[in-house]
Design a protein around this motif. Structure first.
Motif, PDB file in Angstrom:
ATOM      1  N   HIS A  91      13.336  40.543  54.817  1.00 30.26           N
ATOM      2  CA  HIS A  91      12.913  39.671  55.917  1.00 30.26           C
ATOM      3  C   HIS A  91      13.726  39.911  57.194  1.00 30.26           C
ATOM      4  CE1 HIS A  91       9.904  37.217  53.976  1.00 30.26           C
ATOM      5  NE2 HIS A  91      10.704  36.970  52.949  1.00 30.26           N
ATOM      6  N   SER A  92      14.546  40.955  57.199  1.00 26.43           N
ATOM      7  CA  SER A  92      15.393  41.271  58.360  1.00 26.43           C
ATOM      8  C   SER A  92      16.340  40.134  58.708  1.00 26.43           C
ATOM      9  CB  SER A  92      14.520  41.609  59.575  1.00 26.43           C
ATOM     10  OG  SER A  92      13.718  42.740  59.323  1.00 26.43           O
ATOM     11  N   GLN A  93      16.789  39.403  57.693  1.00 31.35           N
ATOM     12  CA  GLN A  93      17.728  38.316  57.929  1.00 31.35           C
ATOM     13  C   GLN A  93      19.161  38.815  58.100  1.00 31.35           C
ATOM     14  OE1 GLN A  93      17.432  35.372  54.803  1.00 31.35           O
ATOM     15  NE2 GLN A  93      15.197  35.337  54.866  1.00 31.35           N
ATOM     16  N   ILE A  94      19.446  39.993  57.563  1.00 28.31           N
ATOM     17  CA  ILE A  94      20.833  40.442  57.503  1.00 28.31           C
ATOM     18  C   ILE A  94      21.251  41.185  58.753  1.00 28.31           C
ATOM     19  CG2 ILE A  94      22.476  41.840  56.199  1.00 28.31           C
ATOM     20  CD1 ILE A  94      20.827  41.277  53.696  1.00 28.31           C
ATOM     21  N   SER A  99      16.326  49.894  59.909  1.00 24.64           N
ATOM     22  CA  SER A  99      16.808  50.914  58.972  1.00 24.64           C
ATOM     23  C   SER A  99      17.965  50.399  58.131  1.00 24.64           C
ATOM     24  CB  SER A  99      17.238  52.167  59.741  1.00 24.64           C
ATOM     25  OG  SER A  99      16.143  52.750  60.411  1.00 24.64           O
ATOM     26  N   VAL A 100      18.835  49.595  58.749  1.00 23.34           N
ATOM     27  CA  VAL A 100      19.963  49.019  58.006  1.00 23.34           C
ATOM     28  C   VAL A 100      19.449  48.056  56.939  1.00 23.34           C
ATOM     29  CG1 VAL A 100      22.024  47.571  58.168  1.00 23.34           C
ATOM     30  CG2 VAL A 100      21.578  49.316  59.911  1.00 23.34           C
ATOM     31  N   ASN A 101      18.503  47.215  57.319  1.00 20.00           N
ATOM     32  CA  ASN A 101      17.930  46.283  56.342  1.00 20.00           C
ATOM     33  C   ASN A 101      17.268  47.034  55.188  1.00 20.00           C
ATOM     34  OD1 ASN A 101      18.414  43.555  57.360  1.00 20.00           O
ATOM     35  ND2 ASN A 101      17.132  44.144  59.089  1.00 20.00           N
ATOM     36  N   ARG A 102      16.561  48.120  55.517  1.00 26.19           N
ATOM     37  CA  ARG A 102      15.900  48.896  54.473  1.00 26.19           C
ATOM     38  C   ARG A 102      16.923  49.530  53.539  1.00 26.19           C
ATOM     39  NH1 ARG A 102      13.764  54.259  53.719  1.00 26.19           N
ATOM     40  NH2 ARG A 102      12.001  54.180  52.258  1.00 26.19           N
ATOM     41  N   LEU A 103      18.023  50.036  54.101  1.00 30.04           N
ATOM     42  CA  LEU A 103      19.062  50.629  53.275  1.00 30.04           C
ATOM     43  C   LEU A 103      19.656  49.593  52.325  1.00 30.04           C
ATOM     44  CD1 LEU A 103      20.931  52.973  52.528  1.00 30.04           C
ATOM     45  CD2 LEU A 103      22.426  52.276  54.430  1.00 30.04           C
ATOM     46  N   ILE A 104      19.932  48.399  52.856  1.00 30.35           N
ATOM     47  CA  ILE A 104      20.461  47.318  52.013  1.00 30.35           C
ATOM     48  C   ILE A 104      19.449  46.965  50.930  1.00 30.35           C
ATOM     49  CG2 ILE A 104      21.192  44.897  51.973  1.00 30.35           C
ATOM     50  CD1 ILE A 104      22.201  45.302  54.852  1.00 30.35           C
ATOM     51  N   GLU A 291      11.203  25.824  55.547  1.00 31.51           N
ATOM     52  CA  GLU A 291      11.926  26.432  56.666  1.00 31.51           C
ATOM     53  C   GLU A 291      11.897  27.951  56.570  1.00 31.51           C
ATOM     54  OE1 GLU A 291      12.652  22.357  56.464  1.00 31.51           O
ATOM     55  OE2 GLU A 291      13.033  23.806  54.870  1.00 31.51           O
ATOM     56  N   HIS A 292      12.026  28.477  55.360  1.00 26.20           N
ATOM     57  CA  HIS A 292      11.997  29.928  55.180  1.00 26.20           C
ATOM     58  C   HIS A 292      10.646  30.507  55.586  1.00 26.20           C
ATOM     59  CE1 HIS A 292      12.337  33.907  53.607  1.00 26.20           C
ATOM     60  NE2 HIS A 292      11.480  33.693  52.626  1.00 26.20           N
ATOM     61  N   HIS A 293       9.576  29.798  55.278  1.00 25.07           N
ATOM     62  CA  HIS A 293       8.253  30.299  55.637  1.00 25.07           C
ATOM     63  C   HIS A 293       7.985  30.172  57.141  1.00 25.07           C
ATOM     64  CE1 HIS A 293       5.435  31.593  52.385  1.00 25.07           C
ATOM     65  NE2 HIS A 293       6.525  31.334  51.685  1.00 25.07           N
ATOM     66  N   LEU A 294       8.509  29.142  57.750  1.00 24.98           N
ATOM     67  CA  LEU A 294       8.337  28.998  59.187  1.00 24.98           C
ATOM     68  C   LEU A 294       9.136  30.036  59.959  1.00 24.98           C
ATOM     69  CD1 LEU A 294       8.428  25.113  59.638  1.00 24.98           C
ATOM     70  CD2 LEU A 294       6.466  26.611  60.003  1.00 24.98           C
ATOM     71  N   PHE A 295      10.345  30.347  59.451  1.00 19.20           N
ATOM     72  CA  PHE A 295      11.247  31.275  60.129  1.00 19.20           C
ATOM     73  C   PHE A 295      11.758  32.308  59.115  1.00 19.20           C
ATOM     74  CE2 PHE A 295      11.680  27.008  61.965  1.00 19.20           C
ATOM     75  CZ  PHE A 295      11.285  27.244  63.270  1.00 19.20           C
ATOM     76  N   PRO A 296      10.902  33.242  58.700  1.00 22.44           N
ATOM     77  CA  PRO A 296      11.287  34.166  57.624  1.00 22.44           C
ATOM     78  C   PRO A 296      12.481  35.053  57.956  1.00 22.44           C
ATOM     79  CG  PRO A 296       9.214  34.827  58.660  1.00 22.44           C
ATOM     80  CD  PRO A 296       9.515  33.451  59.161  1.00 22.44           C
ATOM     81  N   SER A 297      12.772  35.287  59.236  1.00 24.68           N
ATOM     82  CA  SER A 297      13.921  36.131  59.585  1.00 24.68           C
ATOM     83  C   SER A 297      15.195  35.323  59.799  1.00 24.68           C
ATOM     84  CB  SER A 297      13.612  36.936  60.854  1.00 24.68           C
ATOM     85  OG  SER A 297      13.441  36.088  61.969  1.00 24.68           O
TER      86      SER A 297
END
Length: 347
Positions: A91-94, A99-104, A291-297
């Motif tokens: 969800h690109s939260q990190i 690319s960094v999120n995909r690697l993680i 909240e997670h569904h409203l703001f997935p990132s």
């Protein structure tokens, strides 16, 4: 509404559905709640890696004793923690970089869990776009379980028996989820572009080889089989406990196209779970499902902070905000599955 559920007043007629979310989003952005928490995630990833390494060392040291089976539940819990990190990366939260999120995600999904990050991310994002939509949400497509009476009547043979008894079989079936996720990942490789297929396939094979080598190299065959069975079963159960309460038994949009805006589409189909620090930890933040569904990132530690804002906004608009206890959430989800299978039991 279900018992023990905190909601606001009945839903009024919809007005300006497209603009209902905008004021809330503006407030959330102004408070910095969508800003990344890279330090928090760096610590979470580091602690998770250290505990996993400790479990591996423990397996190697006491693998020739049946006492090693006591490490299987701990490894199952840490596998779920690993899955939660992969979920947040998807969800690109990190990180702000894709690319960094995909690697993680590849490290925590493919390498550490043997679960395809690409397959899961595609499926999960389609779920987020149209939660509980019978034709668009892959999580409510008729498969082992069904979620509407229309799906139930089309069942035959063994699947018909499953549907009649799905409420009783739900948690036993989650014991197979850990293995099922691995199988789905390998099957999905055929769909992926060649480059992604090569990367994901290589990491999946490395995981399987490493897992088998660790167990067979540390313990006798019988112990290894028992350890793997216990680990994978409890891992699947943990994921089932985390994901089961979120949408089952909640509203399902009109398949022909209900005119809900983003706010209603996400709030009306989702259920929050009340609890404290332990609940937040055990469910990986997914207890703040609305909240997670409203703001997935949104970073996981911010979900509990935005909850009062979302709840107040829903109350102002007269939109039901569903929240219940953990045990009651399972009761509601299982009751829904039981009622779906009722026509087949009557037959």
């Amino acid at each position: 509404m279900p018992e023990n559920v905190s909601t606001v007043v009945e839903r009024p007629p919809r007005v300006s559905a497209g603009s209902e979310f905008t004021p809330l989003l503006r407030t959330v952005k102004s408070q910095g709640l969508l800003d990344r928490r890279q330090g928090w995630y760096a610590l979470a990833v580091a602690v998770n890696a250290l505990v996993l390494a400790g479990v591996v060392v423990g397996v190697v040291l006491i693998g020739h004793s049946w006492w090693v089976l006591l490490l299987a539940p701990l490894l199952a819990v840490m596998s779920a923690r690993t899955a939660f990190i992969g979920h947040d990366a998807g969800h690109s939260q990190i990180a702000g970089n894709r690319s960094v999120n995909r690697l993680i995600g590849l490290i925590h999904g493919n390498l550490l869990l043997g679960m395809s990050y690409g397959w899961w991310n595609d499926k999960h994002n389609r779920h987020h776009a149209n939660p509980n939509h019978i034709h668009k949400d892959p999580d409510v497509v008729a498969d082992v379980l069904v979620f509407t009476s229309g799906q139930a009547v089309d069942r035959s043979g063994f699947r018909r028996w499953l549907t009649r008894n799905q409420a009783w079989l739900f948690f036993p079936l989650t014991l197979l989820e850990g293995v099922a996720l691995k199988i789905h990942g390998f099957q999905d490789l055929r769909r992926q572009p060649p480059r992604e297929r090569a990367v994901e396939g290589f990491l999946l094979v490395v995981h399987v080889a490493g897992y088998v080598t660790l167990l067979l190299g540390s313990m006798p065959l019988g112990t290894a089989l028992a350890f793997a069975a216990l680990h994978q079963a409890l891992f699947g159960l943990h994921l089932g406990l985390a994901f089961a309460p979120n949408h089952k038994g909640m509203e399902m949009p009109d398949p022909d196209g209900e005119g809900w805006g983003h706010l209603r589409r996400q709030v009306l189909t989702s259920r929050n779970i009340r609890g404290g620090v332990v609940t937040d930890w055990f469910l990986g933040g997914l207890n703040y499902q609305i909240e997670h569904h409203l703001f997935p990132s949104m970073p996981r530690p911010h979900l509990k902070l935005v909850r009062p804002l979302v709840r107040a906004h829903c109350q102002e608009l007269g939109i039901p905000y569903t929240e219940t206890g953990l045990v009651d959430s399972y009761r509601q989800a299982l009751r829904h599955m039981y009622e779906v299978g009722e026509p087949l039991r009557v037959e």
